[in-house]
Design a protein around this motif. Structure first.
Motif, PDB file in Angstrom:
ATOM      1  N   PHE A 111     -10.780 -40.317  52.274  1.00 15.41           N
ATOM      2  CA  PHE A 111     -12.243 -40.363  52.295  1.00 15.41           C
ATOM      3  C   PHE A 111     -12.838 -38.957  52.252  1.00 15.41           C
ATOM      4  CE2 PHE A 111     -12.086 -44.626  54.788  1.00 15.41           C
ATOM      5  CZ  PHE A 111     -11.655 -45.263  53.639  1.00 15.41           C
ATOM      6  N   ILE A 114     -12.603 -37.727  48.698  1.00 13.59           N
ATOM      7  CA  ILE A 114     -13.630 -38.366  47.859  1.00 13.59           C
ATOM      8  C   ILE A 114     -14.990 -37.733  48.120  1.00 13.59           C
ATOM      9  CG2 ILE A 114     -14.883 -40.518  47.439  1.00 13.59           C
ATOM     10  CD1 ILE A 114     -12.269 -42.014  48.015  1.00 13.59           C
ATOM     11  N   ALA A 115     -15.297 -37.490  49.390  1.00 13.57           N
ATOM     12  CA  ALA A 115     -16.593 -36.902  49.738  1.00 13.57           C
ATOM     13  C   ALA A 115     -16.749 -35.504  49.158  1.00 13.57           C
ATOM     14  CB  ALA A 115     -16.751 -36.857  51.255  1.00 13.57           C
ATOM     15  N   THR A 118     -17.923 -35.960  45.457  1.00 17.50           N
ATOM     16  CA  THR A 118     -19.005 -36.904  45.169  1.00 17.50           C
ATOM     17  C   THR A 118     -20.254 -36.481  45.932  1.00 17.50           C
ATOM     18  OG1 THR A 118     -18.400 -38.364  47.014  1.00 17.50           O
ATOM     19  CG2 THR A 118     -17.371 -38.800  44.858  1.00 17.50           C
ATOM     20  N   GLU A 124     -20.733 -41.063  55.346  1.00 14.61           N
ATOM     21  CA  GLU A 124     -21.085 -42.207  54.504  1.00 14.61           C
ATOM     22  C   GLU A 124     -19.834 -42.905  53.967  1.00 14.61           C
ATOM     23  OE1 GLU A 124     -25.001 -41.959  52.024  1.00 14.61           O
ATOM     24  OE2 GLU A 124     -24.019 -40.017  51.872  1.00 14.61           O
ATOM     25  N   ILE A 125     -18.878 -42.108  53.497  1.00 14.77           N
ATOM     26  CA  ILE A 125     -17.657 -42.687  52.944  1.00 14.77           C
ATOM     27  C   ILE A 125     -16.901 -43.465  54.016  1.00 14.77           C
ATOM     28  CG2 ILE A 125     -15.454 -42.196  51.828  1.00 14.77           C
ATOM     29  CD1 ILE A 125     -17.809 -41.699  50.020  1.00 14.77           C
ATOM     30  N   ILE A 143     -12.953 -47.969  47.896  1.00 14.82           N
ATOM     31  CA  ILE A 143     -13.970 -46.972  48.255  1.00 14.82           C
ATOM     32  C   ILE A 143     -14.382 -46.095  47.075  1.00 14.82           C
ATOM     33  CG2 ILE A 143     -12.427 -45.131  49.038  1.00 14.82           C
ATOM     34  CD1 ILE A 143     -15.700 -46.345  50.724  1.00 14.82           C
ATOM     35  N   GLY A 147     -18.472 -45.590  45.614  1.00 13.46           N
ATOM     36  CA  GLY A 147     -19.254 -44.394  45.304  1.00 13.46           C
ATOM     37  C   GLY A 147     -20.044 -44.556  44.022  1.00 13.46           C
ATOM     38  N   VAL A 157     -23.607 -45.201  50.326  1.00 13.97           N
ATOM     39  CA  VAL A 157     -22.306 -45.868  50.225  1.00 13.97           C
ATOM     40  C   VAL A 157     -22.196 -47.029  51.218  1.00 13.97           C
ATOM     41  CG1 VAL A 157     -19.816 -45.571  50.494  1.00 13.97           C
ATOM     42  CG2 VAL A 157     -21.151 -43.841  49.287  1.00 13.97           C
ATOM     43  N   ASP A 242     -20.448 -30.768  52.507  1.00 10.50           N
ATOM     44  CA  ASP A 242     -19.108 -31.281  52.820  1.00 10.50           C
ATOM     45  C   ASP A 242     -18.127 -30.136  53.041  1.00 10.50           C
ATOM     46  OD1 ASP A 242     -19.732 -33.989  52.747  1.00 10.50           O
ATOM     47  OD2 ASP A 242     -19.462 -34.121  50.590  1.00 10.50           O
TER      48      ASP A 242
END
Length: 306
Positions: A111, A114-115, A118, A124-125, A143, A147, A157, A242
């Motif tokens: 996660f 991914i964050a 994105t 949120e993820i 997941i 997104g 999300v 992030d």
């Protein structure tokens, strides 16, 4: 018009004027002595009051020093501690859903990756993944799709995952949000390679498969949701946040033993300031004030009587 002042003249007549003058002089002398004694008593009272103020000032300064030191440390390290604390909370939530510490750690790492790429935060993820698991869906596999779905819907999300979860758990009839956002139409119009999924009426399992295929279709509208946001300020600032969060979390992890000891020490300090201690301080202050006032009153009385 100014008011005219009146003059009042008082005359004393006495047979023995020398004796009267002497008596008046003696009375004046006694008043002067009384005034000097009163001044000395008040000066002593002021000295005691000054000592009291210094003592109370020392107590106040020590308390302020503790407060300032605690607040300064909190501000200096709050970003690192909060980031680390949030990651621990995220991992705890994932662990409670999966029942496995290893799975939760792997999911959290996925996660966070991914964050980082994105326009969505780690929080949120993670919330989206927790929502998917709550509906019985595979969070790790789905997941990334969430997104793109969130970007397409213009929602967060967690909101996209919640809408997906409702359709996943309740079927087409429960896909109210998808119907409002036009996602259900995309699913219905999708032509699957599996001809059995192209019929009008689908059972629950068939609807789930077709829904996932439609949302993950590289040529579809939903799968390009995040791509459409590439190069935007929204994504750039999100990725920057992030990166800062990840850095703070890593530093917080290294400093975690210090944070734990610091929090423990401050907690013990303030827990030691119980009601008995506060009452003792109050009684001491009251005694000092009472003694000072009593001394002042006695000094004034002695100066007047003497």
């Amino acid at each position: 018009m100014a008011k005219k002042l009146e003059t009042l003249v008082v005359k004393f007549e006495a047979q023995n004027t020398k004796a009267v003058k002497k008596a008046i002089k003696e009375v004046g002398g006694e008043f002067e002595k009384t005034g000097k004694k009163a001044k000395q008593s008040i000066h002593g009272m002021r000295l005691q009051t000054s000592a009291l103020r210094r003592s109370l000032g020392a107590v106040r300064n020590n308390l302020l020093l503790v407060a300032f030191a605690t607040e300064g440390a909190r501000r200096a390290f709050s970003g690192f501690a909060q980031a680390r604390g949030q990651l621990e909370q995220f991992e705890a939530r994932l662990r409670s859903m999966s029942g496995s510490a290893e799975i939760a750690a792997a999911q959290l790492k996925q996660f966070m990756d991914i964050a980082a790429t994105t326009p969505f935060t780690v929080e949120e993820i993670v919330q989206g993944g927790v929502s998917l698991q709550a509906f019985g869906a595979d969070a790790e596999a789905l997941i990334p799709i969430m997104g793109n779905l969130a970007a397409f819907m213009g929602r967060s999300v967690p909101e996209a995952a919640n809408a997906f979860g409702r359709a996943f758990a309740g079927g087409r009839g429960a896909a109210d949000v998808f119907r409002e956002m036009g996602v259900l139409e995309i699913i219905d119009s999708f032509e699957s390679l599996d001809e059995t999924l192209n019929k009008e009426k689908l059972n629950m399992e068939e609807f789930r498969i077709k829904m996932i295929e439609a949302l993950a279709d590289p040529q579809g509208q939903v799968a390009n949701g995040i791509k459409e946001l590439e190069g935007t300020l929204f994504q750039s600032f999100s990725n920057m946040q992030d990166a800062i969060f990840t850095f703070q979390a890593r530093v917080g992890g290294e400093l975690q033993p210090f944070f734990l000891n610091f929090a423990k020490s401050v907690t013990e300090l303030f827990n030691s300031l119980d009601v008995t201690f506060i009452r003792d301080v109050g009684a001491a202050i009251k005694a000092i004030l009472g003694g000072a006032l009593g001394f002042a009153a006695q000094a004034i009385i002695q100066a007047t009587v003497a």
